[in-house]
Design a protein around this motif. Sequence first.
Motif, PDB file in Angstrom:
ATOM      1  N   UNK A 129      57.557  70.213  44.137  1.00  0.00           N
ATOM      2  CA  UNK A 129      57.811  69.003  44.916  1.00  0.00           C
ATOM      3  C   UNK A 129      59.000  68.271  44.309  1.00  0.00           C
ATOM      4  N   UNK A 130      60.036  68.074  45.127  1.00  0.00           N
ATOM      5  CA  UNK A 130      61.242  67.375  44.690  1.00  0.00           C
ATOM      6  C   UNK A 130      61.537  66.277  45.701  1.00  0.00           C
ATOM      7  N   UNK A 131      61.633  65.065  45.225  1.00  0.00           N
ATOM      8  CA  UNK A 131      61.967  63.957  46.116  1.00  0.00           C
ATOM      9  C   UNK A 131      62.816  62.948  45.365  1.00  0.00           C
ATOM     10  N   UNK A 132      63.444  62.074  46.128  1.00  0.00           N
ATOM     11  CA  UNK A 132      64.289  61.038  45.567  1.00  0.00           C
ATOM     12  C   UNK A 132      63.760  59.669  45.966  1.00  0.00           C
ATOM     13  N   UNK A 133      63.729  58.805  44.993  1.00  0.00           N
ATOM     14  CA  UNK A 133      63.298  57.438  45.261  1.00  0.00           C
ATOM     15  C   UNK A 133      64.422  56.653  45.939  1.00  0.00           C
ATOM     16  N   UNK A 134      64.092  55.435  46.329  1.00  0.00           N
ATOM     17  CA  UNK A 134      65.057  54.617  47.063  1.00  0.00           C
ATOM     18  C   UNK A 134      66.304  54.332  46.240  1.00  0.00           C
ATOM     19  N   UNK A 135      66.160  54.258  44.927  1.00  0.00           N
ATOM     20  CA  UNK A 135      67.320  53.971  44.085  1.00  0.00           C
ATOM     21  C   UNK A 135      68.053  55.230  43.645  1.00  0.00           C
ATOM     22  N   UNK A 136      67.655  56.413  44.156  1.00  0.00           N
ATOM     23  CA  UNK A 136      68.346  57.650  43.849  1.00  0.00           C
ATOM     24  C   UNK A 136      67.736  58.456  42.727  1.00  0.00           C
ATOM     25  N   UNK A 137      66.714  57.953  42.051  1.00  0.00           N
ATOM     26  CA  UNK A 137      66.086  58.713  40.976  1.00  0.00           C
ATOM     27  C   UNK A 137      65.368  59.947  41.541  1.00  0.00           C
ATOM     28  N   UNK A 138      65.318  60.992  40.727  1.00  0.00           N
ATOM     29  CA  UNK A 138      64.762  62.276  41.156  1.00  0.00           C
ATOM     30  C   UNK A 138      63.375  62.453  40.564  1.00  0.00           C
ATOM     31  N   UNK A 139      62.441  62.877  41.407  1.00  0.00           N
ATOM     32  CA  UNK A 139      61.059  63.139  40.991  1.00  0.00           C
ATOM     33  C   UNK A 139      60.756  64.612  41.227  1.00  0.00           C
ATOM     34  N   UNK A 140      60.206  65.282  40.216  1.00  0.00           N
ATOM     35  CA  UNK A 140      59.882  66.707  40.306  1.00  0.00           C
ATOM     36  C   UNK A 140      58.459  66.913  39.816  1.00  0.00           C
ATOM     37  N   UNK A 141      57.681  67.674  40.586  1.00  0.00           N
ATOM     38  CA  UNK A 141      56.333  68.061  40.181  1.00  0.00           C
ATOM     39  C   UNK A 141      56.103  69.520  40.559  1.00  0.00           C
ATOM     40  N   UNK A 142      55.752  70.341  39.583  1.00  0.00           N
ATOM     41  CA  UNK A 142      55.387  71.734  39.848  1.00  0.00           C
ATOM     42  C   UNK A 142      53.962  71.750  40.372  1.00  0.00           C
ATOM     43  N   UNK A 143      53.759  72.303  41.557  1.00  0.00           N
ATOM     44  CA  UNK A 143      52.474  72.194  42.240  1.00  0.00           C
ATOM     45  C   UNK A 143      51.630  73.466  42.110  1.00  0.00           C
TER      46      UNK A 143
END
Length: 411
Positions: A129-143
């Motif tokens: 799972x890869x997503x970006x927050x409103x301020x551009x930060x990157x979030x990654x979670x191996x599912x």
Amino acid sequence: MQQVAGDGSLLAAASRPVRQILRPQTTARRKQQRSRQSKPPIQAAAFQHSLESYVASNGASPYASTFDRPILEPPHWDSHISGHHTQRLTSSGRPAVVPHRLRVFSGTANQALAYEVACNLGLDLGHIKIKRFADGEIYVQVQESIRGCDVFLVQPTSPPVNDHLMELLVMIDACRRASARSITAVIPYFGYARADRKTQGRESIAAKLTANLITEAGANRVLAMDLHSGQCVGYFDIPVDHVYGDLVMLDYLASKRISSGDLVVVSPDVGGVARARAFAKKLSDAPLAIVDKRRSAHNVSEVMNVIGEVRGKVAVLVDDMIDTAGTITNAAKSLHNEGAREVYACATHAVLSPPAVERLSSGVFQEVIVTNTIPVRPDQQFPEMTVLSVANLLAETIWRVYNASSVQSIM
């Protein structure tokens, strides 16, 4: 005050050693243990009889699979492992089993290429799972669980370079914290590779900095394709497997059946002579020509002259990337002025920064041959462009790295 009995028994007990007081209890316990060993319980004898009857009738113990189970593994472990085994054809055409410890994940830079690589390996892409927050930060979670697995992360640092590079770093960190056994960063296109040396004072060497970031993030190995210069390999403090996309382009050029007597390989600048010479050697040892280029500023070039004979020949311009296409387009114009019959352009990485498409489609090239290390958008395509896939080459390299086989033999 404690009273002493008339017979003095308390005083006598206090005067004896402790081991003499405990000796009767120890002796009784030993006798009890001997009696248990000499007379097995009725329940144990009955269980042994029923187990022998089951083995005699069924030919195997009902606990055989339990005894083969690894320590501290959950129930149904064998079905879980068999579900991750897939079939892959070897070079001889025989099916090979892909162990469940091999996992391939993709970032958002080039998911189509990662999917092709996984298909060539006979695997499904791992869930991440890869997503970006409103301020551009990157979030990654191996599912999915990757504990003890050999993980390969496919992520070219193509434009936007900084976003995709940071995404790769966060992916590496997520896999490291998920207890992956090894992490290999598969980087088909390595950004910042052109900043590999200091040409002026007070300049940064961003290629070395990028290599340090990938290493410190937790990568154990890097698999790169067509680095801008060979010295970039030495910037990493971890093993680097460097493969070349010219194998794919050579096969394609061979299919066009161009006469070897009419062919000449051309380097668009002096810095690419080694690359063009290696390409010409693989192409039936074709002759080599060089375009002398003078660069006045970044992304601005001017062709001076051509070294070598190109008149009446089919010229193949070879470079590692096409960015704004100024260098390779000016080289093609110069080759036409020197009498070249046709000009082909071969480059592994299609960066295609504006106005590259307009320059390449201006009619100076018979064909522009690139690979899919960087995804080519529909608005960047034109009739003279041919995009070749390097998925099979990357998959073969990943397979050899996983099995600790030679990568050099591919070349």
